[in-house]
Design a protein around this motif. Structure first.
Motif, short mmCIF file in Angstrom:
data_model
loop_
_atom_site.label_atom_id
_atom_site.label_comp_id
_atom_site.label_asym_id
_atom_site.label_seq_id
_atom_site.Cartn_x
_atom_site.Cartn_y
_atom_site.Cartn_z
N ALA A 98 8.07 -12.24 3.20
CA ALA A 98 6.87 -12.17 4.02
C ALA A 98 7.24 -11.84 5.47
O ALA A 98 8.28 -12.30 5.97
CB ALA A 98 6.11 -13.49 3.97
N PRO A 99 6.39 -11.07 6.18
CA PRO A 99 6.66 -10.78 7.59
C PRO A 99 6.42 -12.02 8.46
O PRO A 99 5.37 -12.65 8.37
CB PRO A 99 5.65 -9.67 7.92
CG PRO A 99 4.54 -9.84 6.93
CD PRO A 99 5.19 -10.37 5.69
N VAL A 100 7.41 -12.36 9.27
CA VAL A 100 7.29 -13.51 10.17
C VAL A 100 7.61 -13.10 11.61
O VAL A 100 7.92 -13.94 12.45
CB VAL A 100 8.22 -14.65 9.72
CG1 VAL A 100 7.77 -15.23 8.39
CG2 VAL A 100 9.67 -14.18 9.64
N GLY A 101 7.52 -11.81 11.87
CA GLY A 101 7.80 -11.29 13.19
C GLY A 101 7.86 -9.78 13.12
O GLY A 101 7.77 -9.19 12.04
N SER A 102 8.01 -9.15 14.27
CA SER A 102 8.10 -7.70 14.31
C SER A 102 9.39 -7.25 13.63
O SER A 102 10.49 -7.45 14.15
CB SER A 102 8.07 -7.21 15.76
OG SER A 102 8.17 -5.81 15.82
N GLY A 103 9.26 -6.69 12.44
CA GLY A 103 10.43 -6.25 11.69
C GLY A 103 11.20 -7.36 11.02
O GLY A 103 12.29 -7.13 10.48
N ALA A 104 10.68 -8.59 11.04
CA ALA A 104 11.37 -9.74 10.46
C ALA A 104 10.71 -10.13 9.14
O ALA A 104 9.52 -10.45 9.12
CB ALA A 104 11.35 -10.92 11.42
#
Length: 271
Positions: free
Chosen positions: A139-145
């Protein structure tokens, strides 16, 4: 009495002052100095950008929180599985010893195998598999993370006909048949399964740590964004309140003077 242009100028001045008072009252009550983009175009653009970032951060935080909950559920399940494997190793070891109750050991191993199959299919409160069927969802948890919260089912239990449950059932069959060679082989297989579960728990700990770090980072970013936004658009109450009070006094004095002057009659002027 004020006559002609002077009266119009006075009325216009009081109207302008009243509008300034209304504006300050709105800024104070809403605690925002920027009420429209035209008030400060550059600041408004920056506030809009921060608002977009805050929306993204809200979504990322929700993803990270959901991941943390799933990671905790997986960690708890792995601890239970590890305990089951430990118990299975004890049962097989005891069955190999003289006087061991093979029937009881076999029955308990079959019960553990059934419990293991339930663990393989476990779901969390949202209906998501605790152990992913295939590659875990990141899952995305930040910009590009992107972060995965749980291990794959295969990495913990194995695949095909050689899952942990299969190994427990095979051990039960070997003990029930009093096949010493098969019992020894089943113990080796169970101990290898123990090692795999131990590795899975270690990997899960790393996932959980990364998720915690993401939550900490998002919290820091949220605080920084809020502070910057407040610094840009918030009303400086230490300035606005005294200014409002001063303008109110000025308007009240002007209105009182205007009323007093215009009470004078034509007779007063001629006298």
């Amino acid at each position: 009495m004020l006559i002609g242009p002077r009266m119009h100028l006075e009325i216009a001045a009081q109207g302008r002052l009243a509008r300034e008072i209304a504006r300050l009252s709105t800024e104070i009550s809403g605690e925002k100095r920027i009420l429209a983009p035209s008030d400060d175009p550059l600041a408004s653009a920056r506030v809009a950008a921060i608002a977009r970032d805050q929306t993204d951060q809200t979504i990322w935080k929700a993803n990270a929180q959901a991941a943390a909950a799933l990671a905790q559920r997986a960690d708890t399940a792995l601890a239970d599985i590890h305990a089951m494997m430990d118990r299975a190793a004890e049962l097989v070891t005891s069955a190999r010893s003289p006087g061991g109750d093979k029937a009881v050991a076999a029955a308990e191993l079959n019960a553990l195998a059934a419990e293991m199959r339930l663990a393989m299919a476990a779901e969390d409160s949202r209906g998501q598999a605790v152990f992913a069927d295939g590659e875990p969802l990141a899952a995305p948890v930040g910009s590009g993370a992107l972060l995965a919260a749980n291990p794959s089912r295969a990495s913990v239990f194995g695949t095909g006909g050689d899952t942990l449950a299969d190994r427990l059932e095979a051990a039960a069959v070997a003990i029930g048949g009093s096949d010493d060679a098969a019992i020894a082989a089943s113990l080796d297989a169970i101990q290898a399964g123990q090692a795999r579960v131990t590795d899975a728990r270690g990997a899960q700990g790393v996932r959980a740590a990364r998720i915690d770090a993401a939550l900490d980072r998002l919290a820091a970013q949220a605080t920084a964004a809020t502070e910057e936004r407040v610094a840009i658009e918030a009303t400086d109450l230490t300035r606005a309140i005294p200014e409002l009070q001063a303008k109110q006094l000025t308007l009240e004095a002007a209105q009182a003077a205007f009323t007093r002057i215009n009470r004078r009659t034509l007779f007063d002027l001629l006298g």
